[in-house]
Scaffold this active site. Structure first.
Site, PDB file in Angstrom:
ATOM      1  N   PHE A 124       0.810  -1.212   0.000  1.00  0.00           N
ATOM      2  CA  PHE A 124       0.000   0.000   0.000  1.00  0.00           C
ATOM      3  C   PHE A 124       0.848   1.267   0.000  1.00  0.00           C
ATOM      4  O   PHE A 124       1.820   1.376   0.752  1.00  0.00           O
ATOM      5  CB  PHE A 124      -0.881   0.053   1.258  1.00  0.00           C
ATOM      6  N   ASP A 125       0.446   2.233  -0.816  1.00  0.00           N
ATOM      7  CA  ASP A 125       0.891   3.604  -0.622  1.00  0.00           C
ATOM      8  C   ASP A 125       0.270   4.089   0.691  1.00  0.00           C
ATOM      9  O   ASP A 125      -0.617   3.433   1.251  1.00  0.00           O
ATOM     10  CB  ASP A 125       0.422   4.453  -1.810  1.00  0.00           C
ATOM     11  N   MET A 126       0.688   5.250   1.171  1.00  0.00           N
ATOM     12  CA  MET A 126       0.144   5.740   2.442  1.00  0.00           C
ATOM     13  C   MET A 126      -0.687   7.012   2.267  1.00  0.00           C
ATOM     14  O   MET A 126      -1.899   7.011   2.462  1.00  0.00           O
ATOM     15  CB  MET A 126       1.283   5.986   3.439  1.00  0.00           C
TER      16      MET A 126
ATOM     17  N   ASP B 121      -3.069   5.880  -5.012  1.00  0.00           N
ATOM     18  CA  ASP B 121      -4.013   6.926  -5.400  1.00  0.00           C
ATOM     19  C   ASP B 121      -3.475   7.767  -6.550  1.00  0.00           C
ATOM     20  O   ASP B 121      -4.225   8.166  -7.440  1.00  0.00           O
ATOM     21  CB  ASP B 121      -4.342   7.834  -4.207  1.00  0.00           C
TER      22      ASP B 121
END
Length: 221
Positions: free
Chosen positions: A8-10, A168
């Site tokens: 995951f990106d944050m 995102d």
């Protein structure tokens, strides 16, 4: 879909950070009587510190005193994110819980520097979900280069092609797709560009919708 890990990106993906960051950048610009150039700002989303500096310097020109702007921005940003829990985005906890319940290793691959990333995840109550944290200060080439995702997968000891990636930003999607991961994009401040939409990844409205899709695929297999 065959996957053995999820990365995951944050910011903008797990945490609703991007609006905070944009707001304090605008404040920093105003404090120094520098115009806020939104198109330049949106292009830095997903990049590490080196990439951010390159884009801002190129966009604002040689007259910009970048160190002064960066310091004004950093002070305002840290005053928020190092002391306040950033809201967790829709579906995050449910998806992470489901992955853990199914023994799927998880990791974070964020362009944010390590100490700040740890604080953000701790304050948000998400740290315990992740098996490792890979940050922008640990790689030579930041997003959109695939290096950070490849390093995160290596730390999990999982083939990148057997990893799900969640992003995102367009820069983050380019990074994950270039690492040959099965990529989901949940847009935040920036919608997918025409170029990005040709990559063949999955675009979704929220991680809640992603979870529903993963459940459907799993139980249909």
């Amino acid at each position: 879909m065959n996957y053995q890990a999820a990365i995951f990106d944050m910011d903008g993906l797990l945490l609703d950070t991007e609006r905070v960051c944009k707001g304090v950048f605008e404040e920093a610009c105003a404090s120094l009587s520098i115009p806020f150039l939104e198109d330049i700002y949106l292009d830095i989303i997903g990049r590490n510190a080196q990439g951010i500096e390159q884009v801002i310097r190129a966009g604002y020109g040689s007259d910009l005193d970048y160190p002064v702007l960066h310091e004004a921005w950093r002070i305002r940003y840290n005053a928020v994110v190092k002391h306040q829990a950033i809201p967790v985005k829709e579906g995050v906890v449910e998806l992470l819980t489901w992955l853990k319940d199914h023994n799927i290793p998880t990791a974070v691959a964020t362009s944010t520097q390590q100490d700040v990333a740890k604080i953000k995840l701790d304050l948000a109550g998400l740290s315990h979900f992740f098996d490792n944290l890979t940050t922008g200060c640990e790689v030579k080439n930041g997003k959109p280069d695939p290096e950070i995702y490849l390093l995160a997968a290596n730390r999990l000891n999982i083939n990148p092609q057997q990893c799900l990636a969640f992003e995102d930003s367009n820069n983050g999607v380019l990074s994950a797709v270039s690492a040959k991961m099965q990529t989901f994009q949940i847009p935040d401040l920036v919608q997918p560009s025409t170029e990005i939409l040709t990559l063949g990844h999955t675009v979704s409205d929220s991680l809640s919708h992603v979870l529903a899709e993963l459940k459907q695929r799993k139980y249909a297999a």
